[in-house]
Write a protein that holds these residues in place. Structure first.
Motif, PDB file in Angstrom:
ATOM      1  N   VAL A 123      -3.637  -1.616  -5.159  1.00  0.00           N
ATOM      2  CA  VAL A 123      -4.179  -1.850  -3.872  1.00  0.00           C
ATOM      3  C   VAL A 123      -3.459  -1.679  -2.504  1.00  0.00           C
ATOM      4  O   VAL A 123      -3.870  -1.096  -1.430  1.00  0.00           O
ATOM      5  CB  VAL A 123      -4.826  -3.257  -3.832  1.00  0.00           C
ATOM      6  N   THR A 124      -2.334  -2.263  -2.852  1.00  0.00           N
ATOM      7  CA  THR A 124      -1.201  -2.290  -1.628  1.00  0.00           C
ATOM      8  C   THR A 124      -0.832  -0.689  -1.148  1.00  0.00           C
ATOM      9  O   THR A 124      -0.957  -0.437  -0.137  1.00  0.00           O
ATOM     10  CB  THR A 124       0.070  -3.005  -1.896  1.00  0.00           C
ATOM     11  N   LEU A 125      -0.729  -0.096  -2.258  1.00  0.00           N
ATOM     12  CA  LEU A 125      -0.383   1.334  -1.987  1.00  0.00           C
ATOM     13  C   LEU A 125      -1.418   2.238  -1.459  1.00  0.00           C
ATOM     14  O   LEU A 125      -1.263   2.930  -0.563  1.00  0.00           O
ATOM     15  CB  LEU A 125       0.202   1.796  -3.331  1.00  0.00           C
ATOM     16  N   PRO A 180       3.469  -0.895   5.754  1.00  0.00           N
ATOM     17  CA  PRO A 180       4.263  -1.343   4.999  1.00  0.00           C
ATOM     18  C   PRO A 180       5.465  -2.140   5.334  1.00  0.00           C
ATOM     19  O   PRO A 180       6.031  -1.942   6.271  1.00  0.00           O
ATOM     20  CB  PRO A 180       4.861  -0.059   4.097  1.00  0.00           C
ATOM     21  N   GLN A 181       5.675  -3.338   4.589  1.00  0.00           N
ATOM     22  CA  GLN A 181       6.906  -4.050   4.979  1.00  0.00           C
ATOM     23  C   GLN A 181       8.114  -3.313   4.789  1.00  0.00           C
ATOM     24  O   GLN A 181       8.206  -2.365   4.081  1.00  0.00           O
ATOM     25  CB  GLN A 181       7.061  -5.395   4.361  1.00  0.00           C
ATOM     26  N   GLN A 209       8.064   3.362  10.708  1.00  0.00           N
ATOM     27  CA  GLN A 209       7.684   1.978  10.647  1.00  0.00           C
ATOM     28  C   GLN A 209       7.944   0.997  11.325  1.00  0.00           C
ATOM     29  O   GLN A 209       7.158   0.256  11.730  1.00  0.00           O
ATOM     30  CB  GLN A 209       8.394   1.562   9.056  1.00  0.00           C
ATOM     31  N   LYS A 210       9.085   1.066  12.098  1.00  0.00           N
ATOM     32  CA  LYS A 210       9.510   0.174  13.220  1.00  0.00           C
ATOM     33  C   LYS A 210       8.444   0.460  14.387  1.00  0.00           C
ATOM     34  O   LYS A 210       8.297  -0.392  15.258  1.00  0.00           O
ATOM     35  CB  LYS A 210      10.815   0.211  13.375  1.00  0.00           C
ATOM     36  N   GLU A 211       8.265   1.678  14.594  1.00  0.00           N
ATOM     37  CA  GLU A 211       7.251   1.977  15.886  1.00  0.00           C
ATOM     38  C   GLU A 211       5.799   1.947  15.510  1.00  0.00           C
ATOM     39  O   GLU A 211       5.265   2.303  16.385  1.00  0.00           O
ATOM     40  CB  GLU A 211       7.765   3.389  16.257  1.00  0.00           C
ATOM     41  N   ALA A 212       5.257   1.641  14.259  1.00  0.00           N
ATOM     42  CA  ALA A 212       3.940   1.900  13.923  1.00  0.00           C
ATOM     43  C   ALA A 212       2.923   1.295  14.829  1.00  0.00           C
ATOM     44  O   ALA A 212       1.854   1.787  14.898  1.00  0.00           O
ATOM     45  CB  ALA A 212       3.723   1.547  12.483  1.00  0.00           C
TER      46      ALA A 212
END
Length: 285
Positions: free
Chosen positions: A43-45, A55-56, A81-84
């Motif tokens: 589910v998370t994927l 995603p963390q 990820q950091k800029e998402a």
């Protein structure tokens, strides 16, 4: 605005999701395989790969390890990820503007091209401050002055996209009715049309007017914006309506609105003839 309208993901989040799908497929792994290797459940994927959640960092690293990502791929995707959820200058306005409008501004800032059809207004990216204020006051007659001014300030800030180092390419298609409606009085409207004429001559801006003589056409049901992004990210369609703002992202919907754009461009006056119309007296519009 209805509270259950979902904001679309930012372009960075959509790109991150697409890259993670690509890496998993290139590694020859199913979602079940990934769950066994990383303890990231299906589910998370699924939510990560469809850009429904960011995603963390530890989850992202576990996925990149499982996919055998290269160092450059890892650096690029960790940066995404950091800029998402980055919203840039919009951050100071977010508390005062509707969620769907801030979502539009965020996506617009990431877009490479915008095709904006308007039936009753001059497109927001081409409005003067006085015209924008008159439009907002007319559409929101009970809004307090502070709310009106927040909308005006945000609309003016959006226009910086047209003058950046890599400016947004704007194709504005406007029904002639928008030119004939005297918004804010004759002086405001004349200034607006003069501004529209100047903007239409910029290399990154194309303006076409659909004349009354074109008769009924596919744009008559309402206005919309098609946002196009770099790196093959899928288009997003934005529709502003009395029932609330909508974002359309299904492939069939995107194709429909791109087809409508082609039809509207074909029946509209050419950019040169549009400039001639704009140069004529306001009463002739």
């Amino acid at each position: 605005m209805p509270p259950n309208r979902r904001q679309p993901p930012t372009v960075r989040l959509r790109r991150l999701a697409a890259e993670l799908r690509r890496l998993r497929r290139e590694a020859g792994l199913s979602q079940e395989d990934v769950a066994e290797k990383t303890n990231v459940n299906n589910v998370t994927l699924y939510r990560i790969e469809t850009a429904k959640t960011k995603p963390q960092l530890r989850t992202l690293i576990a996925l990149l390890d499982a996919y055998g990502a290269t160092e450059s791929e890892r650096d690029s995707l960790i940066a995404l990820q950091k800029e998402a959820k980055q919203r840039g200058w919009l951050h100071s306005f977010e508390a005062d503007l509707p969620d769907q409008y801030t979502a539009l501004i965020s996506l617009e800032a990431e877009a490479q091209q915008a095709i904006n059809y308007e039936s009753l207004f001059i497109p927001g990216l081409l409005q003067t401050e006085d015209y924008a204020r008159a439009v907002i006051q007319g559409v929101l007659p009970t809004a307090p002055e502070t709310e009106v001014e927040n909308f005006v300030a945000a609309r003016m800030q959006r226009q910086a996209l047209l003058e950046s180092e890599t400016p947004l390419r704007l194709w504005a298609i406007i029904d002639q009715a928008a030119l004939c409606r005297t918004v804010g009085g004759k002086a405001v409207m004349r200034a607006q049309l003069d501004h529209l004429t100047r903007q239409a001559q910029r290399p990154n801006i194309t303006v076409q007017v659909i004349p009354f003589s074109a008769g009924a056409h596919p744009g008559m049901p309402g206005s919309f914006i098609v946002l196009k992004f770099p790196l093959d990210d899928p288009d997003v369609i934005y529709i502003d309506s009395m029932a609330g703002d909508l974002f359309l992202e299904k492939e069939s919907e995107i194709q429909l609105y791109n087809d409508i754009c082609e039809h509207l461009r074909a029946i509209a006056l050419s950019p040169t003839d549009t400039l001639a119309l704009l140069a004529s007296p306001h009463e002739d519009h």
